[in-house]
Structures are given as C-alpha cells and as structure tokens.
Write a protein that holds these residues in place. Structure first.
Motif, PDB file in Angstrom:
ATOM      1  N   PHE A 175       0.831  -1.215   0.000  1.00 47.47           N
ATOM      2  CA  PHE A 175       0.000   0.000   0.000  1.00 47.47           C
ATOM      3  C   PHE A 175       0.858   1.256   0.000  1.00 47.47           C
ATOM      4  O   PHE A 175       0.453   2.287  -0.547  1.00 47.47           O
ATOM      5  CB  PHE A 175      -1.032  -0.022   1.144  1.00 47.47           C
ATOM      6  CG  PHE A 175      -0.463   0.222   2.508  1.00 47.47           C
ATOM      7  CD1 PHE A 175       0.095  -0.802   3.239  1.00 47.47           C
ATOM      8  CD2 PHE A 175      -0.486   1.499   3.066  1.00 47.47           C
ATOM      9  CE1 PHE A 175       0.625  -0.578   4.506  1.00 47.47           C
ATOM     10  CE2 PHE A 175       0.039   1.736   4.328  1.00 47.47           C
ATOM     11  CZ  PHE A 175       0.598   0.687   5.047  1.00 47.47           C
ATOM     12  N   ILE A 176       2.052   1.194   0.601  1.00 45.22           N
ATOM     13  CA  ILE A 176       2.980   2.335   0.542  1.00 45.22           C
ATOM     14  C   ILE A 176       3.865   2.236  -0.708  1.00 45.22           C
ATOM     15  O   ILE A 176       4.083   3.222  -1.411  1.00 45.22           O
ATOM     16  CB  ILE A 176       3.858   2.383   1.806  1.00 45.22           C
ATOM     17  CG1 ILE A 176       3.011   2.806   3.019  1.00 45.22           C
ATOM     18  CG2 ILE A 176       5.052   3.337   1.638  1.00 45.22           C
ATOM     19  CD1 ILE A 176       2.331   4.158   2.867  1.00 45.22           C
ATOM     20  N   TRP A 177       4.355   1.071  -1.004  1.00 41.31           N
ATOM     21  CA  TRP A 177       5.310   0.915  -2.104  1.00 41.31           C
ATOM     22  C   TRP A 177       4.741   1.313  -3.460  1.00 41.31           C
ATOM     23  O   TRP A 177       5.447   1.863  -4.300  1.00 41.31           O
ATOM     24  CB  TRP A 177       5.806  -0.542  -2.172  1.00 41.31           C
ATOM     25  CG  TRP A 177       6.555  -0.988  -0.964  1.00 41.31           C
ATOM     26  CD1 TRP A 177       7.182  -0.199  -0.027  1.00 41.31           C
ATOM     27  CD2 TRP A 177       6.756  -2.350  -0.546  1.00 41.31           C
ATOM     28  NE1 TRP A 177       7.756  -0.987   0.944  1.00 41.31           N
ATOM     29  CE2 TRP A 177       7.521  -2.298   0.663  1.00 41.31           C
ATOM     30  CE3 TRP A 177       6.375  -3.598  -1.058  1.00 41.31           C
ATOM     31  CZ2 TRP A 177       7.903  -3.460   1.339  1.00 41.31           C
ATOM     32  CZ3 TRP A 177       6.760  -4.747  -0.379  1.00 41.31           C
ATOM     33  CH2 TRP A 177       7.514  -4.681   0.809  1.00 41.31           C
ATOM     34  N   HIS A 178       3.464   1.019  -3.706  1.00 38.27           N
ATOM     35  CA  HIS A 178       2.955   1.239  -5.077  1.00 38.27           C
ATOM     36  C   HIS A 178       2.920   2.721  -5.434  1.00 38.27           C
ATOM     37  O   HIS A 178       2.919   3.074  -6.609  1.00 38.27           O
ATOM     38  CB  HIS A 178       1.600   0.548  -5.298  1.00 38.27           C
ATOM     39  CG  HIS A 178       0.402   1.293  -4.793  1.00 38.27           C
ATOM     40  ND1 HIS A 178       0.052   1.353  -3.472  1.00 38.27           N
ATOM     41  CD2 HIS A 178      -0.544   2.014  -5.460  1.00 38.27           C
ATOM     42  CE1 HIS A 178      -1.059   2.068  -3.342  1.00 38.27           C
ATOM     43  NE2 HIS A 178      -1.440   2.489  -4.528  1.00 38.27           N
ATOM     44  N   GLY A 179       2.947   3.606  -4.411  1.00 34.08           N
ATOM     45  CA  GLY A 179       3.041   5.040  -4.689  1.00 34.08           C
ATOM     46  C   GLY A 179       4.488   5.505  -4.617  1.00 34.08           C
ATOM     47  O   GLY A 179       5.076   5.973  -5.603  1.00 34.08           O
TER      48      GLY A 179
END
Ligand code: GDP
Ligand code: FE
Ligand code: FE
Length: 199
Positions: free
Chosen positions: A92-96
C-alpha cells in the motif's frame, strides 16, 4: 466524456498508447479503476483550472505499480537507495512511493509534478500542488467507491479541493485507527499540515 488529446509530451505517446500499456500491466478490475480515476481527475481539473493533460496522465498511471511483486519493490528500494524504512511497510505504501520510480522507468514519464502526484496519492504530503491534491482526491471519490461517507467527500470536492484533502485525510486516519491498522508516519505529517486548514 471527450478524451484528452496528448500534446505536451508528459507521456511520450498518445493517450490510447498509454491506455494500452495499462491494460497490459493491470487486472481488469484495476484497469477500470484507473480509467474512472482519470475521468474524475480530468473533470476536477476542468473545474479548478488545472492542466487536464497532466490530470489524465497522472490519473491513468497512479496505480501502475500496484500489481508489482513485493520482490520487485524491495529490489528497487535497494538498488535506488530509497529510505530503508520503506522495507518495514508493504504494497500500500510501495505502489506510490516506489511506484513513481518504476513509472519513470517503464513509461518514460519525467515530469516531477506527475511523479510526485503518484508518490503522494495514498498518504498525501504536507505540501501538495493542486494537481497532486486532485489525484489524491480523485482516487478517493471515483464513481466505483462506495464507502458510507463517499457522498460527503464528493460534495466537498465540488466546492474546495483543499477541503476535500482535509476531509479525506481525516477520514482515512480515523478508519485506520478504528481498525487497529498501523499509520505510516508520512500520513500523520499530512494530517498535521492539513488539519489546520479545516473550515
Ligand atoms: P488504491 O490503490 O486505489 O486502492 O487506493 P490507495 O492507494 O489510496 O490506498 C491503498 C490502501 O492503503 C487503502 O486500503 C488504504 O486504506 C491503505 N492505507 C492508506 N494509508 C495507510 C496507512 O497509513 N496505514 C495503513 N495500514 N494503510 C493505509
Ligand atoms: Fe493506489
Ligand atoms: Fe487508486
């Protein structure tokens, strides 16, 4: 809706070519989400006098990396010497945050405002340009979202983009805390910066 015709080379190709890349990269479910986010973003851009071509590109690419593997994200965090604390978080953090780098590589997008709109789209940031606010909000209110307060979020977005950012930030943190979920520190920084703008 009339599709935006790409003329400014934020993406080195046509909108149809970018859409084809996304159709290849994403599941049907997520592809349809990014198309709805794009349409929502372009409508808001027109309402608020923001560059519609940037809104289209950023809306289309914002979840480009969402279906990348954990291994792929971890490899980029290491090879690009990104903040090692990222390794303590997940998709959820990495994809941004990491996705923005992957998008730059894969799609040859170099516009920093667009790449930062992707970086900030999940947890926001203390300072966001109107375009970045618009992507953060469009992702939250696109017509496929159906959580209980989405009608309020949509109504706020029609009157003030900044107030929509405040509403979304507060709503997301409240939801995460109510569900005993960890809060990414940057999400708290966003909250602290924006809550003072509440009217
Ligand atoms: P999506 O990619 O279109 O599904 O939407 P987002 O990128 O906005 O959000 C991805 C997920 O991250 C959502 O399920 C959010 O509830 C979740 N999320 C956002 N901020 C945080 C946070 O600080 N902590 C945790 N645990 N989850 C978060
Ligand atoms: Fe996302
Ligand atoms: Fe999204």
């Amino acid at each position: 809706m009339n599709e935006v015709e790409y003329q400014k080379h934020y993406y080195p190709g046509t909108r149809n070519e970018l859409v084809a890349r996304l159709r290849e990269q994403l599941s049907k479910f997520r592809f349809e989400h990014v198309i709805r986010v794009e349409h929502t973003a372009v409508k808001l851009a027109s309402r608020y006098g923001i560059d519609e071509e940037k809104a289209s590109v950023a809306g289309l690419v914002h979840d480009y990396a969402k279906e990348c593997s954990d291994e792929q994200f971890k490899a980029v965090i290491q090879s690009e010497h990104l903040d090692p604390d990222l390794l303590n978080w997940g998709n959820f953090i990495w994809h941004g945050e990491v996705g923005a780098w992957i998008i730059g590589q894969d799609l040859r997008i170099t516009d920093q405002e667009i790449l930062d709109a992707v970086r900030f789209h999940t947890v926001g940031a203390p300072h966001m340009t109107p375009l970045q606010q618009l992507i953060y909000v469009a992702d939250f209110i696109e017509p496929g979202r159906d959580f209980p307060d989405v009608a309020t979020a949509r109504a706020v977005a029609q009157t003030s983009l900044e107030q929509a950012v405040v509403y979304e930030t507060k709503h997301t943190l409240t939801y995460l805390m109510a569900n005993d979920r960890p809060i990414y520190p940057a999400a708290i920084a966003t909250y602290n910066a924006w809550i003072g703008k509440r009217k």
